[in-house]
Scaffold this motif. Structure first.
Motif, PDB file in Angstrom:
ATOM      1  N   THR A   9       3.634   8.916   2.942  1.00  0.00           N
ATOM      2  CA  THR A   9       4.645  10.461   2.923  1.00  0.00           C
ATOM      3  C   THR A   9       3.203  11.257   2.198  1.00  0.00           C
ATOM      4  OG1 THR A   9       3.415   9.456   0.106  1.00  0.00           O
ATOM      5  CG2 THR A   9       5.429   8.959   0.402  1.00  0.00           C
ATOM      6  N   LEU A  10       3.928  12.660   2.343  1.00  0.00           N
ATOM      7  CA  LEU A  10       2.820  13.878   2.412  1.00  0.00           C
ATOM      8  C   LEU A  10       3.062  14.285   1.678  1.00  0.00           C
ATOM      9  CD1 LEU A  10       5.044  15.502   6.068  1.00  0.00           C
ATOM     10  CD2 LEU A  10       2.549  14.631   5.611  1.00  0.00           C
ATOM     11  N   GLN A  11       2.228  14.701   1.167  1.00  0.00           N
ATOM     12  CA  GLN A  11       1.294  15.404  -0.468  1.00  0.00           C
ATOM     13  C   GLN A  11       0.620  16.440  -0.089  1.00  0.00           C
ATOM     14  OE1 GLN A  11      -0.783  12.338  -3.131  1.00  0.00           O
ATOM     15  NE2 GLN A  11      -2.045  14.216  -3.463  1.00  0.00           N
ATOM     16  N   LYS A  12       0.414  17.898  -0.273  1.00  0.00           N
ATOM     17  CA  LYS A  12      -0.176  19.096  -0.171  1.00  0.00           C
ATOM     18  C   LYS A  12      -1.494  19.159  -0.817  1.00  0.00           C
ATOM     19  CE  LYS A  12       1.212  23.975  -1.662  1.00  0.00           C
ATOM     20  NZ  LYS A  12       1.928  24.802  -2.020  1.00  0.00           N
ATOM     21  N   LEU A  14       0.918  -0.892   0.026  1.00  0.00           N
ATOM     22  CA  LEU A  14      -0.040   0.233   0.175  1.00  0.00           C
ATOM     23  C   LEU A  14       0.869   1.024  -0.398  1.00  0.00           C
ATOM     24  CD1 LEU A  14      -2.372   1.435   0.724  1.00  0.00           C
ATOM     25  CD2 LEU A  14      -2.208   0.885   2.795  1.00  0.00           C
ATOM     26  N   HIS A  15       0.883   2.158  -0.675  1.00  0.00           N
ATOM     27  CA  HIS A  15       1.472   3.544  -1.045  1.00  0.00           C
ATOM     28  C   HIS A  15       0.107   4.696  -0.394  1.00  0.00           C
ATOM     29  CE1 HIS A  15       5.320   2.063  -3.382  1.00  0.00           C
ATOM     30  NE2 HIS A  15       4.457   1.500  -3.353  1.00  0.00           N
ATOM     31  N   ILE A  16       0.034   5.235   0.631  1.00  0.00           N
ATOM     32  CA  ILE A  16      -0.441   6.266   0.955  1.00  0.00           C
ATOM     33  C   ILE A  16      -0.073   6.939   1.516  1.00  0.00           C
ATOM     34  CG2 ILE A  16      -0.981   5.657   3.776  1.00  0.00           C
ATOM     35  CD1 ILE A  16      -3.876   5.992   1.632  1.00  0.00           C
ATOM     36  N   SER A  17      -0.811   8.625   1.296  1.00  0.00           N
ATOM     37  CA  SER A  17      -0.479  10.043   0.824  1.00  0.00           C
ATOM     38  C   SER A  17      -1.415  10.566   2.094  1.00  0.00           C
ATOM     39  CB  SER A  17      -0.314  10.407   0.194  1.00  0.00           C
ATOM     40  OG  SER A  17       0.327   9.858  -0.834  1.00  0.00           O
ATOM     41  N   ALA A  18      -1.076  11.875   2.891  1.00  0.00           N
ATOM     42  CA  ALA A  18      -1.497  12.109   4.161  1.00  0.00           C
ATOM     43  C   ALA A  18      -0.965  13.387   3.996  1.00  0.00           C
ATOM     44  CB  ALA A  18      -1.366  11.984   5.561  1.00  0.00           C
TER      45      ALA A  18
END
Length: 240
Positions: free
Chosen positions: A220-223, A193-197
């Motif tokens: 990861t973090l995403q804007k 799973l690749h997940i961004s917050a």
């Protein structure tokens, strides 16, 4: 993959409920705020849970809309809000959510798009279905017409919105929205799973909780994170 999605949808279940009598302004996670009134160019009347307060915001806010935000109270008692991000229209109102649990909806380990469509059509053909539920299932069917599974539900008294699309490589493109985690975006396969917050505090919370998912997880973090389907995508107005 559905079992992993089930676990991910319930990952915020241990987050405490917002108290109606006291609010932790130095919260570890983002909070939901509703804009009740604009007092002047910078000051707004806001609602968090059942508590109302007045504070400043350098970002222009729209009355009646809900946002995720970070809240902080300094030693001098000054309240500061930051990282405001408007919630999707389909997330703002509890009237857009099904009164069922995650367990009820994800009771099967497999998922069929055809079965899901048949389920929605069966519900919509029920003459005893309430107007509110007809509207919700109608939105879900419209999302399906855009190849998006849209599942809004109330889990342990909190709103959770799950959306996903099946990709040509058999992975799932997913979007989830939580009251106290904000929006998440990711790609789910059989093995990882690749997940961004969007919020750093949510990112750290997911780091601590990711072992519960039982799958290799990359965070990861995403804007900015947008839903796969929202009211702005509708070609038919069911509000009337």
């Amino acid at each position: 993959m559905i079992s992993t999605l089930h676990k991910l949808a319930g990952i915020g279940q241990d987050i405490g409920h917002t108290s109606s009598s006291s609010i932790n302004f130095n919260a570890n996670l983002p909070v939901t705020i509703e804009v009740l009134k604009q007092i002047d160019a910078l000051r707004y009347r806001l609602k968090i849970g059942r508590k109302e307060l007045t504070t400043k915001s350098n970002q222009n806010l729209k009355v009646g809309q809900k946002y995720w935000a970070n809240f902080f109270e300094s030693k001098g008692g000054i309240l500061t809000i930051s990282n405001l991000y408007r919630q999707p229209q389909l997330f703002e109102n509890e009237a857009y959510f099904l009164p069922i649990s995650i367990e009820q909806l994800f009771e099967r380990k497999s998922f069929s798009f055809n079965d899901f469509k048949a389920f929605l059509l069966k519900q919509l053909s029920n003459e005893q279905l309430s107007k509110e539920l007809f509207k919700i299932y109608g939105y879900m069917l419209l999302a399906l017409s855009k190849a998006t599974i849209h599942i809004p539900l109330i889990h342990q008294g909190k709103k959770v919105m799950v959306q996903f699309q099946k990709q040509t490589d058999e992975t799932l493109l997913i979007y989830l929205a939580f009251e106290h985690l904000g929006p998440l975006w990711g790609i789910l396969s059989q093995t990882e799973l690749h997940i961004s917050a969007m919020y750093e505090k949510s990112f750290h919370y997911l780091q601590k909780e990711s072992a519960k998912l039982g799958i290799i997880t990359h965070l990861t973090l995403q804007k900015e994170i947008k839903p796969l389907f929202d009211l702005s995508d509708m070609v038919l107005d069911l509000k009337g």
